[in-house]
Design an enzyme around this catalytic site. Structure first.
Site, PDB file in Angstrom:
ATOM      1  N   SER A  45       0.826  -1.205   0.000  1.00 58.98           N
ATOM      2  CA  SER A  45       0.000   0.000   0.000  1.00 58.98           C
ATOM      3  C   SER A  45       0.863   1.259   0.000  1.00 58.98           C
ATOM      4  O   SER A  45       0.479   2.273  -0.581  1.00 58.98           O
ATOM      5  CB  SER A  45      -0.964   0.006   1.193  1.00 58.98           C
ATOM      6  N   GLU A  46       2.042   1.225   0.652  1.00 58.62           N
ATOM      7  CA  GLU A  46       2.941   2.371   0.601  1.00 58.62           C
ATOM      8  C   GLU A  46       4.398   1.909   0.572  1.00 58.62           C
ATOM      9  O   GLU A  46       4.767   0.942   1.241  1.00 58.62           O
ATOM     10  CB  GLU A  46       2.775   3.289   1.824  1.00 58.62           C
ATOM     11  N   THR A  47       5.195   2.651  -0.194  1.00 59.02           N
ATOM     12  CA  THR A  47       6.649   2.549  -0.129  1.00 59.02           C
ATOM     13  C   THR A  47       7.174   3.915   0.269  1.00 59.02           C
ATOM     14  O   THR A  47       6.801   4.931  -0.321  1.00 59.02           O
ATOM     15  CB  THR A  47       7.240   2.121  -1.478  1.00 59.02           C
TER      16      THR A  47
END
Length: 273
Positions: A45-47
């Site tokens: 969902s996030e990097t």
């Protein structure tokens, strides 16, 4: 370059919300297109990408966050994951200040291993229930609130915890109702279970049908539930399949988010910028 995957807002591997963290050398970010390619490859969902800043400035690290399809203004769990990596590797020993699109953020480590993030409180504005939202969400709203520029979600109150847990949204339809996503929430059925309110977060507009635990959403959930429950310090449960707890403390224009994290993968990115 090392890449780490950290489960945030949990003390157990394979729960909470996974984020990938890359600590960059030098004083600038590579091209956004390259960062987006890496985030798409990792497909979490996030990097988070961070690089150190010169000493004695207003912040210690510059920080950016990418979903698999877009850069976002604010992300709580990937900030928690980044702070966890900085502290567990010895790159930080005290409070860490980040500069990001949403302003200056900070993270403070505690002896018990938890971390507290200092984020801007989302400004809430009650809105009429948009046409078609109930069908898209799969539940009947009690109230709907906007959450301001940097969060960009609709905060949707439902009648009870069971209604939140039962949601099965039409994600394509839901994507048309806000800039980033929809936060569904209700009061806890039984606060003795260790949480005061429950939520789920759906963000199909930025490539995430359901986010496991959304720290930034709690900058809106904190003022919403503090006003209703009459307490500034609360605990929220995000009732996704992986689940996670976020301790929230409303401090006027700032909201403190406290949780724990655990590194589950430590590897190497075999490419160059």
């Amino acid at each position: 370059m090392r890449i780490r995957i950290v489960d945030a807002f949990t003390d157990r591997p394979f729960s909470g919300n996974p984020a990938s963290v890359l600590l960059l050398e030098g004083g600038a970010f590579p091209a956004a297109e390259r960062l987006q390619e890496i985030a798409a490859e990792v497909n979490l969902s996030e990097t988070a990408f961070a690089h150190p800043l010169p000493p004695r400035g207003t912040a210690d690290w510059a920080l950016r966050w990418f979903t698999p399809v877009a850069e976002v203004d604010m992300c709580g769990h990937a900030t928690l994951a980044t702070a966890h990596v900085l502290h567990t590797t010895g790159l930080a020993t005290g409070p860490v200040r980040f500069t990001a699109r949403c302003g200056i953020l900070s993270a403070t480590a505690h002896p018990d291993g938890s971390l507290t993030l200092d984020f801007p409180t989302a400004p809430l504005s009650e809105e009429p229930v948009p046409y078609g939202l109930a069908d898209a969400l799969g539940g009947d709203p009690v109230s709907v609130h906007g959450t301001g520029e940097h969060v960009g979600d609709l905060l949707v109150e439902l009648r009870d915890e069971a209604a939140v847990r039962a949601l099965a949204p039409d994600f394509a339809a839901l994507a048309t109702h806000s800039r980033r996503g929809v936060i569904a929430t209700a009061a806890a059925e039984d606060p003795a279970r260790g949480y005061d309110y429950v939520s789920r977060g759906f963000f199909p507009g930025v490539g995430i049908d359901e986010d496991p635990v959304t720290g930034s959403a709690h900058t809106a959930l904190a003022p919403f539930w503090s006003a209703r429950l009459g307490r500034d310090d609360l605990t929220g449960l995000q009732a996704s399949a992986r689940s996670g707890l976020v301790r929230t403390a409303l401090r006027g224009e700032r909201t403190l988010l406290t949780g724990t994290a655990v590194t589950v993968i430590d590897g190497e990115l075999l490419t160059t910028f």
